[in-house]
Design a protein around this motif. Structure first.
Motif, mmCIF file in Angstrom:
data_model
loop_
_atom_site.group_PDB
_atom_site.id
_atom_site.type_symbol
_atom_site.label_atom_id
_atom_site.label_comp_id
_atom_site.label_asym_id
_atom_site.label_seq_id
_atom_site.Cartn_x
_atom_site.Cartn_y
_atom_site.Cartn_z
ATOM 1 N N MET A 3 21.268 -32.502 19.075
ATOM 2 C CA MET A 3 22.607 -32.729 18.546
ATOM 3 C C MET A 3 23.527 -31.597 18.974
ATOM 4 N N LYS A 4 24.739 -31.949 19.399
ATOM 5 C CA LYS A 4 25.714 -30.958 19.849
ATOM 6 C C LYS A 4 27.027 -31.161 19.101
ATOM 7 N N ILE A 5 27.552 -30.070 18.559
ATOM 8 C CA ILE A 5 28.800 -30.098 17.792
ATOM 9 C C ILE A 5 29.841 -29.233 18.476
ATOM 10 N N GLY A 6 31.022 -29.793 18.717
ATOM 11 C CA GLY A 6 32.143 -29.026 19.247
ATOM 12 C C GLY A 6 33.109 -28.682 18.131
ATOM 13 N N ILE A 7 33.434 -27.407 17.998
ATOM 14 C CA ILE A 7 34.340 -26.945 16.940
ATOM 15 C C ILE A 7 35.656 -26.519 17.574
ATOM 16 N N LEU A 8 36.740 -27.157 17.163
ATOM 17 C CA LEU A 8 38.072 -26.901 17.707
ATOM 18 C C LEU A 8 38.803 -25.919 16.798
ATOM 19 N N TYR A 9 39.419 -24.911 17.420
ATOM 20 C CA TYR A 9 40.026 -23.829 16.642
ATOM 21 C C TYR A 9 41.284 -23.355 17.347
ATOM 22 N N ILE A 10 42.406 -23.351 16.626
ATOM 23 C CA ILE A 10 43.694 -22.931 17.180
ATOM 24 C C ILE A 10 44.128 -21.642 16.498
ATOM 25 N N CYS A 11 44.399 -20.604 17.292
ATOM 26 C CA CYS A 11 44.864 -19.346 16.684
ATOM 27 C C CYS A 11 45.829 -18.641 17.632
ATOM 28 N N SER A 32 23.414 -25.037 10.150
ATOM 29 C CA SER A 32 22.373 -24.118 10.605
ATOM 30 C C SER A 32 21.330 -24.866 11.437
ATOM 31 N N GLY A 33 20.960 -24.280 12.571
ATOM 32 C CA GLY A 33 19.942 -24.857 13.428
ATOM 33 C C GLY A 33 20.446 -25.901 14.396
ATOM 34 N N ILE A 34 21.737 -26.213 14.347
ATOM 35 C CA ILE A 34 22.323 -27.221 15.231
ATOM 36 C C ILE A 34 23.175 -26.513 16.284
ATOM 37 N N GLU A 35 23.113 -26.997 17.512
ATOM 38 C CA GLU A 35 23.875 -26.383 18.595
ATOM 39 C C GLU A 35 25.377 -26.572 18.377
ATOM 40 N N LYS A 36 26.109 -25.476 18.338
ATOM 41 C CA LYS A 36 27.554 -25.514 18.133
ATOM 42 C C LYS A 36 28.243 -24.771 19.271
ATOM 43 N N HIS A 51 28.446 -17.142 25.028
ATOM 44 C CA HIS A 51 27.619 -18.303 25.334
ATOM 45 C C HIS A 51 28.029 -19.542 24.553
ATOM 46 N N ASN A 52 28.618 -19.353 23.365
ATOM 47 C CA ASN A 52 29.022 -20.512 22.558
ATOM 48 C C ASN A 52 30.501 -20.474 22.168
ATOM 49 N N VAL A 53 31.269 -19.654 22.863
ATOM 50 C CA VAL A 53 32.716 -19.566 22.621
ATOM 51 C C VAL A 53 33.443 -19.732 23.944
ATOM 52 N N GLU A 54 34.248 -20.763 24.029
ATOM 53 C CA GLU A 54 35.067 -20.981 25.223
ATOM 54 C C GLU A 54 36.533 -20.742 24.864
ATOM 55 N N ILE A 55 37.215 -19.981 25.682
ATOM 56 C CA ILE A 55 38.625 -19.668 25.440
ATOM 57 C C ILE A 55 39.496 -20.578 26.296
ATOM 58 N N LYS A 82 33.874 -34.921 25.375
ATOM 59 C CA LYS A 82 33.130 -36.185 25.343
ATOM 60 C C LYS A 82 31.623 -35.971 25.431
ATOM 61 N N ASN A 83 31.195 -34.792 25.847
ATOM 62 C CA ASN A 83 29.770 -34.498 25.977
ATOM 63 C C ASN A 83 29.122 -34.109 24.655
ATOM 64 N N PHE A 84 29.928 -34.053 23.582
ATOM 65 C CA PHE A 84 29.405 -33.666 22.280
ATOM 66 C C PHE A 84 29.197 -34.896 21.402
ATOM 67 N N ASP A 85 28.304 -34.744 20.427
ATOM 68 C CA ASP A 85 28.075 -35.841 19.480
ATOM 69 C C ASP A 85 29.240 -35.935 18.497
#
Length: 257
Positions: A3-11, A32-36, A51-55, A82-85
Motif C-alpha cells: 500500500m502506498k499513500i501520498g500526502i499533499l502539503y502546502i506551505c 504506522s508501517g505503511i509506505e508514505k 527519501h520520502n519527501v519531494e519538494i 496516480k501511482n499511489f493507492d
C-alpha cells in the motif's frame, strides 16, 4: 502488493514553520508501517528533500490564491500521484497526537475521505456557511454536512478527477468575477453535498477528532490538533497586505493566462 499513500502539503510563505512538527508527528502516529510519501508545495529553501519527501516549488500567490488554487497545484503532479493507492491533503498546521490506522482514516471499502467541521458539528444546517450565490459553481441550496478544507482525499484516481472538476469550477467562477465565500473549501463542500446521494456509500466521514482546534473544548477525542496559526504567524497581516479581490484577479490572470 504494498500500500502506498501520498500526502499533499502546502506551505508557502511563513507556513513553512509548521512543517517539522507535521512531518515528525505524521511519521510517529499516522498510518504506522505503511509506505508514505510527502509532496510539499513550497517556496521555502528550509525544507529538505529526502527519501520520502519531494519538494515541488510553488510561488507564494498571496491570499486567497495560496488556498484557492490548491487543486491546480495537485494536478501539476497528477501523473506521479496516480501511482499511489490513496492521496490525502492536510492543512499545514495539523499535528498528529494519537495513533491512526488505515481503517481509522480511510474507512473500509471507501473511495473518499472528508471531515466534519469542528465549528459546525452541533449547528443547524441553516447556519452552514455554504456559497449562496446561484451564479457560482460552488452554490449549495440544501446540503447535508459542512466539511472543512483541512482534510480531503481518497482513492488517487477518483480524487484527482474531483480536483480536475473543482479546478474547472474555480476558473469558471473567476472568469465571471466570483470567488466563493470560503474559497477551495466552498467547492469541496459543493461537490460532496450536491452529489451526496450518489457518493455517500463511498465517502468516509471523519469526526472533528481529526481536526481538533488548539485551545477548544469539544466532545471528541483528540487525534489531530489544528494549531492556532495566529500564535505562529501573522495571519491578519498576510491578508491585509493584499489588494481587494478584483485587483488580485487581474494580477493572477497575468500569472496564469
Amino acid at each position: 502488493m504494498t500500500m502506498k499513500i501520498g500526502i499533499l502539503y502546502i506551505c508557502t510563505g511563513k507556513y513553512y514553520s509548521f512543517w517539522e512538527d507535521f512531518y515528525n508527528s505524521s511519521e510517529k502516529y499516522f498510518l504506522s508501517g505503511i509506505e508514505k510519501k510527502y509532496f510539499v508545495f513550497t517556496d521555502s529553501t528550509k525544507i529538505i528533500k529526502s527519501h520520502n519527501v519531494e519538494i515541488i516549488h510553488q510561488d507564494n500567490l498571496g491570499w486567497p490564491f495560496n488556498t484557492l488554487y490548491r487543486y491546480r497545484m495537485f494536478l501539476r503532479i497528477g501523473g506521479e500521484l496516480k501511482n499511489f493507492d490513496y492521496i490525502i491533503f492536510l492543512n499545514a498546521n495539523c499535528k498528529f497526537i494519537d495513533y491512526i490506522s488505515l481503517t481509522d482514516f480511510f474507512g473500509l471499502n471507501k473511495n473518499l475521505v472528508a471531515c466534519i467541521h469542528p465549528g459546525f458539528f452541533n449547528k443547524d444546517k441553516s447556519e452552514f456557511t455554504y456559497e449562496k450565490r446561484k451564479k457560482s459553481k460552488a452554490f449549495i441550496e440544501n446540503g447535508y454536512y459542512y466539511f472543512p478544507g483541512g482534510i480531503m482525499g481518497g482513492d488517487a484516481n477518483i480524487f484527482l478527477n474531483i480536483c480536475k472538476s473543482l479546478n474547472y469550477d474555480i476558473e469558471y467562477d473567476l472568469n465571471n468575477g466570483i470567488i466563493a465565500i470560503w474559497h477551495d473549501e466552498s467547492y469541496w463542500n459543493a461537490h460532496l453535498n450536491n452529489n451526496y446521494q450518489e457518493i455517500k456509500d463511498d465517502l468516509h466521514i471523519l469526526s472533528p477528532s481529526y481536526l481538533y482546534p488548539e485551545g477548544w473544548s469539544i466532545p471528541f477525542e483528540k487525534k489531530v490538533i489544528l494549531r492556532d496559526k495566529s500564535k505562529y504567524i501573522d495571519i491578519k497581516g498576510i491578508k491585509e497586505t493584499h489588494q481587494k479581490q478584483t485587483s488580485i484577479l487581474k494580477k493572477i490572470r497575468l500569472i496564469f493566462p
